[in-house]
Scaffold this motif. Structure first.
Motif, PDB file in Angstrom:
ATOM      1  N   PRO A 176      -9.503  -7.545   1.829  1.00 19.58           N
ATOM      2  CA  PRO A 176      -8.503  -6.864   0.747  1.00 19.58           C
ATOM      3  C   PRO A 176      -8.844  -5.773   0.434  1.00 19.58           C
ATOM      4  CG  PRO A 176      -9.002  -9.255   0.293  1.00 19.58           C
ATOM      5  CD  PRO A 176     -10.073  -9.370   1.347  1.00 19.58           C
ATOM      6  N   PHE A 177      -7.674  -4.950   0.121  1.00 27.62           N
ATOM      7  CA  PHE A 177      -7.594  -3.399  -0.229  1.00 27.62           C
ATOM      8  C   PHE A 177      -6.698  -3.172  -0.918  1.00 27.62           C
ATOM      9  CE2 PHE A 177      -4.401  -3.338   2.758  1.00 27.62           C
ATOM     10  CZ  PHE A 177      -3.335  -2.300   2.596  1.00 27.62           C
ATOM     11  N   ARG A 178      -6.675  -1.804  -1.358  1.00 29.95           N
ATOM     12  CA  ARG A 178      -6.264  -1.597  -2.901  1.00 29.95           C
ATOM     13  C   ARG A 178      -6.008  -0.421  -2.271  1.00 29.95           C
ATOM     14  NH1 ARG A 178      -4.888  -3.474  -8.607  1.00 29.95           N
ATOM     15  NH2 ARG A 178      -4.338  -4.681  -8.185  1.00 29.95           N
ATOM     16  N   LEU A 179      -5.133   0.299  -2.113  1.00 32.42           N
ATOM     17  CA  LEU A 179      -4.925   1.681  -1.807  1.00 32.42           C
ATOM     18  C   LEU A 179      -4.207   2.744  -3.292  1.00 32.42           C
ATOM     19  CD1 LEU A 179      -5.332   4.626   0.297  1.00 32.42           C
ATOM     20  CD2 LEU A 179      -2.934   4.175   0.782  1.00 32.42           C
ATOM     21  N   LEU A 180      -4.867   3.612  -3.746  1.00 32.98           N
ATOM     22  CA  LEU A 180      -4.222   4.030  -4.947  1.00 32.98           C
ATOM     23  C   LEU A 180      -4.509   5.604  -4.959  1.00 32.98           C
ATOM     24  CD1 LEU A 180      -7.496   2.130  -5.424  1.00 32.98           C
ATOM     25  CD2 LEU A 180      -6.622   2.361  -7.982  1.00 32.98           C
ATOM     26  N   PHE A 181      -2.998   5.510  -5.494  1.00 31.82           N
ATOM     27  CA  PHE A 181      -2.555   7.261  -5.418  1.00 31.82           C
ATOM     28  C   PHE A 181      -2.953   7.528  -7.210  1.00 31.82           C
ATOM     29  CE2 PHE A 181      -0.867   5.413  -1.658  1.00 31.82           C
ATOM     30  CZ  PHE A 181      -1.470   6.216  -0.853  1.00 31.82           C
ATOM     31  N   LEU A 182      -3.942   7.975  -7.787  1.00 33.94           N
ATOM     32  CA  LEU A 182      -4.537   8.258  -8.655  1.00 33.94           C
ATOM     33  C   LEU A 182      -2.682   9.416  -9.486  1.00 33.94           C
ATOM     34  CD1 LEU A 182      -7.927   9.508  -7.973  1.00 33.94           C
ATOM     35  CD2 LEU A 182      -6.789   6.872  -8.469  1.00 33.94           C
ATOM     36  N   GLY A 183      -2.912   8.327 -10.783  1.00 31.38           N
ATOM     37  CA  GLY A 183      -2.048   8.979 -11.332  1.00 31.38           C
ATOM     38  C   GLY A 183      -0.219   8.349 -10.944  1.00 31.38           C
ATOM     39  N   SER A 184      -0.017   7.258  -9.678  1.00 32.30           N
ATOM     40  CA  SER A 184       1.159   7.421  -9.433  1.00 32.30           C
ATOM     41  C   SER A 184       1.073   5.679  -9.546  1.00 32.30           C
ATOM     42  CB  SER A 184       1.651   7.710  -8.515  1.00 32.30           C
ATOM     43  OG  SER A 184       2.479   7.457  -7.572  1.00 32.30           O
ATOM     44  N   GLY A 185       0.028   5.003  -8.492  1.00 34.31           N
ATOM     45  CA  GLY A 185       0.304   3.806  -7.910  1.00 34.31           C
ATOM     46  C   GLY A 185      -0.269   3.480  -7.273  1.00 34.31           C
ATOM     47  N   TYR A 186      -0.739   2.319  -6.683  1.00 38.68           N
ATOM     48  CA  TYR A 186      -1.195   1.319  -5.448  1.00 38.68           C
ATOM     49  C   TYR A 186      -0.438   0.306  -4.425  1.00 38.68           C
ATOM     50  CZ  TYR A 186      -1.405  -2.872  -8.158  1.00 38.68           C
ATOM     51  OH  TYR A 186      -1.353  -4.147  -8.958  1.00 38.68           O
ATOM     52  N   ALA A 187      -0.502   0.538  -3.907  1.00 37.76           N
ATOM     53  CA  ALA A 187      -0.288  -0.540  -2.332  1.00 37.76           C
ATOM     54  C   ALA A 187      -1.543  -1.505  -2.002  1.00 37.76           C
ATOM     55  CB  ALA A 187       0.670   0.060  -1.512  1.00 37.76           C
ATOM     56  N   ALA A 188      -1.044  -2.797  -1.898  1.00 35.28           N
ATOM     57  CA  ALA A 188      -2.635  -3.589  -1.998  1.00 35.28           C
ATOM     58  C   ALA A 188      -2.101  -4.593  -0.752  1.00 35.28           C
ATOM     59  CB  ALA A 188      -2.579  -4.193  -2.993  1.00 35.28           C
ATOM     60  N   GLY A 189      -2.958  -5.442  -0.109  1.00 41.59           N
ATOM     61  CA  GLY A 189      -2.473  -6.088   1.238  1.00 41.59           C
ATOM     62  C   GLY A 189      -4.545  -6.709   1.723  1.00 41.59           C
ATOM     63  N   ARG A 217       7.556  -4.946  -1.181  1.00 45.36           N
ATOM     64  CA  ARG A 217       7.616  -3.334  -2.448  1.00 45.36           C
ATOM     65  C   ARG A 217       6.409  -2.128  -2.379  1.00 45.36           C
ATOM     66  NH1 ARG A 217       6.492  -8.052  -5.889  1.00 45.36           N
ATOM     67  NH2 ARG A 217       4.398  -7.824  -6.597  1.00 45.36           N
ATOM     68  N   ASP A 218       5.699  -3.202  -1.830  1.00 52.00           N
ATOM     69  CA  ASP A 218       4.946  -2.069  -1.901  1.00 52.00           C
ATOM     70  C   ASP A 218       4.740  -1.518  -0.290  1.00 52.00           C
ATOM     71  OD1 ASP A 218       2.606  -2.681  -3.900  1.00 52.00           O
ATOM     72  OD2 ASP A 218       1.838  -4.826  -2.831  1.00 52.00           O
ATOM     73  N   ILE A 219       4.544  -1.919   0.614  1.00 53.51           N
ATOM     74  CA  ILE A 219       4.968  -1.400   2.574  1.00 53.51           C
ATOM     75  C   ILE A 219       6.123  -0.050   1.769  1.00 53.51           C
ATOM     76  CG2 ILE A 219       6.327  -1.704   4.058  1.00 53.51           C
ATOM     77  CD1 ILE A 219       5.322  -4.416   4.394  1.00 53.51           C
ATOM     78  N   LEU A 222       4.545   2.471  -0.244  1.00 52.71           N
ATOM     79  CA  LEU A 222       3.214   3.402   0.870  1.00 52.71           C
ATOM     80  C   LEU A 222       3.831   4.279   1.464  1.00 52.71           C
ATOM     81  CD1 LEU A 222       0.111   3.801   1.726  1.00 52.71           C
ATOM     82  CD2 LEU A 222       0.420   1.496   3.082  1.00 52.71           C
ATOM     83  N   GLU A 223       4.797   4.382   2.346  1.00 52.78           N
ATOM     84  CA  GLU A 223       6.031   4.782   2.702  1.00 52.78           C
ATOM     85  C   GLU A 223       6.570   5.946   2.559  1.00 52.78           C
ATOM     86  OE1 GLU A 223       8.627   2.122   4.646  1.00 52.78           O
ATOM     87  OE2 GLU A 223       8.003   1.237   5.961  1.00 52.78           O
ATOM     88  N   ARG A 224       7.619   6.162   1.127  1.00 55.98           N
ATOM     89  CA  ARG A 224       7.138   7.393   0.508  1.00 55.98           C
ATOM     90  C   ARG A 224       6.011   7.345  -0.382  1.00 55.98           C
ATOM     91  NH1 ARG A 224      10.202   3.323  -2.813  1.00 55.98           N
ATOM     92  NH2 ARG A 224       8.533   3.565  -4.875  1.00 55.98           N
ATOM     93  N   MET A 225       4.759   7.052  -0.544  1.00 56.97           N
ATOM     94  CA  MET A 225       3.955   8.256  -0.671  1.00 56.97           C
ATOM     95  C   MET A 225       2.876   9.416   0.272  1.00 56.97           C
ATOM     96  SD  MET A 225       3.700   8.308  -4.425  1.00 56.97           S
ATOM     97  CE  MET A 225       2.390   9.056  -4.329  1.00 56.97           C
TER      98      MET A 225
END
Length: 243
Positions: A176-189, A217-219, A222-225
């Motif tokens: 399991p992972f969580r990719l964090l964009f600090l100050g914005s949000g995250y995507a998980a999976g 919503r995470d996909i 992540l694509e936007r970021m």
């Protein structure tokens, strides 16, 4: 025949029971979309290969559809790469007997000698990470994973030997992972390990992760970021030409 095709034909990976495989159901190069699902080999009976049902499941109404079955194998130089073959979904079996249990299985046409070709499990631009970018990754069980690069489809991460799960890392394992964009949000999976490269001193290892089991919503987030980060990186590169 090109040298690449000759090298691929020389590879004949063993699809043995419990071997992890990747099921590529759809590729759209124009839109940079790829539908890859993780499975494992259950059994092979002559010209039929049985795979475990995936998550999300492959529906029974797509029987007859073509797909690509891929796995990681060493090429002639000893480098681990993804190789696959074109298969046809014969049936979705709900009554497959495996280890004294009845489970759902996918019946595919089995490969013949020479069917394998070198393939790719990602179709995304890879973004190198620097410390000023504000992007970090969290992996279950690891306190200090070092994110090297990422894309909308996966990431490369360096992990240290001192971390508890280090000794159990293996290709095909899901983390399991969580990719964090600090100050914005995250995507998980879930991040499926598709490559594993230990450092020469054994003190760390670089793992290549393929992102899966993500909410829509995470996909999209992540694509936007990724698109925003790529645009920013390319703008900095363009500005640097005038300095």
């Amino acid at each position: 025949m090109s040298p690449e095709e000759q090298a691929a034909q020389a590879v004949n990976p063993a699809l043995t029971p419990e071997s992890p495989v990747f099921l590529v159901l759809h590729k759209d190069a124009l839109r940079e979309r790829i539908d890859v699902r993780v499975s494992r080999v259950l059994a092979r009976e002559e010209d039929v290969l049985f795979l475990a049902q995936t998550d999300p499941p492959v529906p029974g109404d797509v029987s007859g559809a073509e797909a690509e079955i891929a796995l990681l194998a060493e090429d002639k130089n000893g480098t681990v790469r993804p190789f696959g073959y074109a298969a046809r979904l014969l049936a979705v079996r709900s009554d497959f007997l495996h280890e004294d249990m009845t489970i759902e299985a996918l019946a595919f046409s089995a490969p013949k000698p020479g069917d394998f070709f070198e393939t790719s499990l990602r179709m995304h631009y890879r973004v190198p990470v620097d410390e000023d970018m504000g992007v970090v990754i969290r992996l279950e069980g690891f306190e200090h994973p070092d994110l090297l690069d990422f894309s909308a489809g996966g990431a490369r991460v360096r992990v240290a030997e001192g971390e508890a799960p280090f000794a159990d890392l293996a290709v095909g394992q899901s983390v399991p992972f969580r990719l964090l964009f600090l100050g914005s949000g995250y995507a998980a999976g879930d991040g499926v390990i598709r490559s594993l490269l230990p450092a020469e001193d054994g003190g760390s290892a670089t793992i290549g992760l393929f992102f899966t089991n993500m909410e829509i919503r995470d996909i999209r987030y992540l694509e936007r970021m990724v698109a925003r980060t790529v645009s920013s990186c390319r703008q900095r590169e363009s500005d640097a030409e005038y300095i």
